[in-house]
Design a protein around this motif. Structure first.
Motif, PDB file in Angstrom:
ATOM      1  N   LEU A 238      19.210  21.584  40.674  1.00  0.00           N
ATOM      2  CA  LEU A 238      20.308  21.308  39.501  1.00  0.00           C
ATOM      3  C   LEU A 238      21.426  22.216  39.856  1.00  0.00           C
ATOM      4  N   LEU A 239      22.373  21.836  40.501  1.00  0.00           N
ATOM      5  CA  LEU A 239      23.301  22.817  40.830  1.00  0.00           C
ATOM      6  C   LEU A 239      24.423  23.147  40.037  1.00  0.00           C
ATOM      7  N   SER A 240      24.717  22.598  38.719  1.00  0.00           N
ATOM      8  CA  SER A 240      25.996  22.855  37.840  1.00  0.00           C
ATOM      9  C   SER A 240      25.268  23.770  36.794  1.00  0.00           C
ATOM     10  N   ARG A 241      26.360  24.417  36.250  1.00  0.00           N
ATOM     11  CA  ARG A 241      26.086  25.323  35.112  1.00  0.00           C
ATOM     12  C   ARG A 241      26.088  24.672  34.016  1.00  0.00           C
ATOM     13  N   PHE A 242      24.921  24.697  33.144  1.00  0.00           N
ATOM     14  CA  PHE A 242      24.744  23.774  31.881  1.00  0.00           C
ATOM     15  C   PHE A 242      25.140  24.557  30.703  1.00  0.00           C
TER      16      PHE A 242
END
Length: 379
Positions: A238-242
């Motif tokens: 999961l590459l994005s910043r959450f």
């Protein structure tokens, strides 16, 4: 100074670049990519009768933009935004194109093209949690009815969206009585590989799956995570910043023995490397306006496993489409790529899909539309 000095039969096209960010989001990338394509076209002599001027609100935006003349406009979220047209009238544009639909148009003396990218938040009205409480309240109120959207769009001479799927929905919901044109999103210019290089990457692909995008509920990240219970020999990246609270919710969903890695953001080069070496890009999203990560993966020759929804059938007809609500669907699609022939087929399909849209083509569409807008206003 009159930045848009008149020349014979010259189209004076103003582009609203105030939504460009230091790190692109979808609207920022859409704006910058169109501008760079217009710049290439002008330099190569394809548009000899066009003068482009950008509207910015912050000098830092210029780092993401080509070498066009620019003027300063009001902040798009500031109190003077309703009066933007009065400020821009002094530069005498023939047509202004905005990648949004909210630019102030009161008192305008130029053609106006507005953009609506998608209708996602009418079906999924929950706003991002990082927004202030007052903004979240206004967000929900705005998306309770189509009336505000209609009022915004009908101020324009022409309306643009980024896909045929969204155009169909706009017609279905009668969002505007203005002419509606698709000016498509596209893979990033300068990225991607040809078929030969894509095939050469196949032996180097690992047992990993990549997701790029937010973790808002309609994106289906929870479905991706829980599906990894049936793929213990694969990694899900999961590459994005959450949002930290959302990340904690997702961490609790990871099945025992599943391999799920949260990257909290990656650079463009890291993203490109992961697309080049993973088994597939995956998304269980139930709604998209276009799905830029899907196009980015296609440009790298990366197989894609996607929700079976109309927008993904439009922009990625060659991908693997499935119903993530059904147990075992993701695992079945991933295992199918363990067949060398199927993997080759999906790599070929990705390269073919990537060629469907380009920023140069979208820039030509914008020029044609802006020219038409000007001529209709001249009568």
């Amino acid at each position: 100074m009159n930045t848009l000095a008149r020349q014979s039969n010259e189209l004076r096209l103003m582009i609203d670049a105030r939504y460009v960010r230091p790190v692109h989001d979808g609207i920022s990338r859409y704006t910058a990519s169109l501008l760079h394509a217009l710049h290439r076209g002008i330099i190569s002599g394809n548009y000899p009768q066009i003068k482009v001027v950008m509207v910015i609100s912050d000098d830092e935006q210029l780092a993401q933009l080509p070498d066009f003349p620019h003027v300063k406009g009001f902040s798009p979220t500031g109190p003077f935004e309703p009066f933007s047209a009065l400020l821009l009238n002094r530069y005498r544009p023939d047509v202004l194109f905005s990648p949004m639909q909210t630019i102030g148009s009161w008192g305008r003396r130029f053609g106006l093209i507005l953009t609506l990218h998608d209708l996602i938040y009418y079906d999924h009205p929950d706003p991002p949690r990082f927004l202030p409480a007052a903004v979240r309240w206004g967000w929900r109120l705005f998306h309770r009815t189509y009336l505000p959207q209609r009022l915004l769009l009908n101020r324009a001479d022409d309306v643009v969206t980024v896909s045929q799927t969204t155009a169909h929905l706009m017609v279905q919901h009668r969002l505007t009585h203005r002419p509606l044109q698709v000016i498509s999103n596209a893979p990033p210019e300068g990225s991607g590989v040809d078929l030969q290089e894509a095939m050469a990457r196949i032996p180097h692909r690992k047992r990993s799956l990549v997701y790029m995008g937010s973790a808002m509920p309609y994106k289906g990240v929870d479905l991706l995570i829980t599906s990894m219970a049936e793929l213990p020999d694969y990694e899900l990246h999961l590459l994005s910043r959450f949002d930290p609270r959302r990340k904690e919710e997702l961490l609790r969903l990871i099945p025992q023995n599943a391999q799920v890695i949260f990257h909290d953001g990656v650079t463009d080069s890291e993203y490109q490397h992961m697309l080049a070496t993973c088994t597939a890009l995956v998304t269980a999203s139930s709604a998209e306006g276009y799905g830029l990560p899907v196009a980015e993966a296609a440009a790298e020759g990366t197989p894609r496993i996607l929700t079976d929804i109309p927008i993904f059938r439009e922009v990625a007809p060659g991908a693997l489409h499935c119903d993530f609500q059904k147990k075992g669907t993701l695992a079945q699609a991933v295992r199918s790529l363990e067949d060398p022939q199927e993997l080759k087929n999906q790599v070929e399909n990705a390269i073919r899909d990537a060629a469907r849209d380009s920023w140069d083509r979208s820039a030509r569409d914008l020029v044609r539309l802006a020219t038409s807008t000007r001529e209709r206003r001249r009568g």
